[in-house]
Design an enzyme around this catalytic site. Structure first.
Site, mmCIF file in Angstrom:
data_model
loop_
_atom_site.group_PDB
_atom_site.id
_atom_site.type_symbol
_atom_site.label_atom_id
_atom_site.label_comp_id
_atom_site.label_asym_id
_atom_site.label_seq_id
_atom_site.Cartn_x
_atom_site.Cartn_y
_atom_site.Cartn_z
ATOM 1 N N ASP A 67 58.946 -54.703 36.852
ATOM 2 C CA ASP A 67 58.116 -53.612 36.341
ATOM 3 C C ASP A 67 56.650 -53.770 36.739
ATOM 4 O OD1 ASP A 67 57.938 -55.835 34.660
ATOM 5 O OD2 ASP A 67 59.062 -54.882 33.065
ATOM 6 N N ASN A 137 62.541 -56.540 20.790
ATOM 7 C CA ASN A 137 63.351 -55.362 20.455
ATOM 8 C C ASN A 137 64.580 -55.224 21.362
ATOM 9 O OD1 ASN A 137 62.244 -54.569 22.866
ATOM 10 N ND2 ASN A 137 61.201 -52.746 22.084
ATOM 11 N N HIS A 139 64.596 -55.258 24.681
ATOM 12 C CA HIS A 139 64.405 -54.607 25.992
ATOM 13 C C HIS A 139 64.562 -55.611 27.132
ATOM 14 C CE1 HIS A 139 59.680 -55.160 26.041
ATOM 15 N NE2 HIS A 139 60.268 -56.189 26.615
ATOM 16 N N GLU A 144 63.278 -49.768 27.172
ATOM 17 C CA GLU A 144 63.153 -49.873 25.725
ATOM 18 C C GLU A 144 64.436 -49.373 25.062
ATOM 19 O OE1 GLU A 144 60.816 -51.589 24.801
ATOM 20 O OE2 GLU A 144 58.815 -50.876 25.261
#
Ligand code: F6R
Length: 249
Positions: A67, A137, A139, A144
């Site tokens: 990313d 979380n 990801h 996400e």
């Protein structure tokens, strides 16, 4: 999924470095998928020291990062290009022209940029080994929760939790981007091997969901349950919420 529980973060980095070295020994022109964040920094330290000891060469290696923030200059210390140069690229014999990040500047079309990144991966015959971290979380990359499990490289808005988790890396008056280009979950799943590193107690719940939870877009990392060659490297703290830890030892 192969689950490997090690004593501490240093052992996780050592084991990950062994995987990378073994791949490059076998295939000097390997295509590596790379991650940023706190977790892989110690892996990159180990790779640099193995390179300095003459144990590993990146001369013919190509890399694809997971990313990059949207509309960020390479020279910005918060950019993932800058991170990769700081921790790896500038200290080994990799050719910068063989290192790719999914970028998109303002005025560019994120869809077109995403397709170009995917095409480049295809042109180099796919990713041999993708390094991953995991968000608290669940990801992977910046996919996400609720990301499509079939998604490809695209632009994503970061969740509040990710922005809060990463705010530790920004100074008070520094702008924290809230959008990023990320490899998709489908892109990650296409890698021939996946090596996910997780360390520390704040990852324990996400790790538990990834390994024992239902396969669900609410925990994107759980998709790795369906990967043929996924290796999960954990330290004791990150493994702590797994009910049957003894089973994995
Ligand atoms: C980084 C990335 C993220 C991180 C994750 C964990 O390129 O794609 O998914 O791997 O947010 O970050 P750390 O290691 O900082 O806890």
């Amino acid at each position: 999924m192969q689950i490997i529980i090690l004593e501490n973060a240093a052992q996780v980095a050592e084991c990950a470095a062994d995987w990378v070295q073994a791949l490059i020994e076998k295939k000097p022109n390997a295509v590596l998928g790379l991650a940023t964040g706190s977790t892989p920094i110690s892996l990159y330290h180990k790779l640099v020291s193995r390179y300095q000891d003459g144990l590993i060469s990146f001369a013919n290696v190509n890399t694809f990062n997971l990313d990059e923030y949207y509309d960020i200059e390479e020279s910005n210390p918060q950019s993932y290009r800058y991170f990769m140069r700081k921790y790896l690229f500038d200290h080994v014999n990799i050719k910068l022209k063989n290192t790719f990040l999914p970028t998109c500047k303002s005025g560019q079309n994120p869809r077109v940029q995403g397709v170009m990144f995917e095409d480049k991966i295809k042109q180099l015959n796919g990713i041999d080994l993708q390094i991953l971290g995991i968000g608290a979380n669940g990801h992977i990359g910046f996919n996400e929760p609720t990301s499509s499990l079939a998604s490809r490289t695209r632009i994503k808005t970061l969740t509040k939790q990710t922005l809060t988790d990463n705010s530790r890396l920004f100074n008070q008056n520094e702008r924290q981007p809230n959008m990023a280009m990320t490899m998709g979950i489908g892109t990650i799943m296409d890698a021939r091997y996946v090596l996910l590193m997780a360390t520390g107690k704040n990852k324990a719940e996400a790790v538990n969901q990834m390994i024992t939870g239902p396969l669900s877009a609410n925990c994107p990392a759980s998709v790795l349950q369906q990967h043929e060659n996924a290796v999960i490297l954990l330290d004791r703290e990150a493994a702590n919420a797994l009910e049957d830890k003894g089973y994995f030892l």
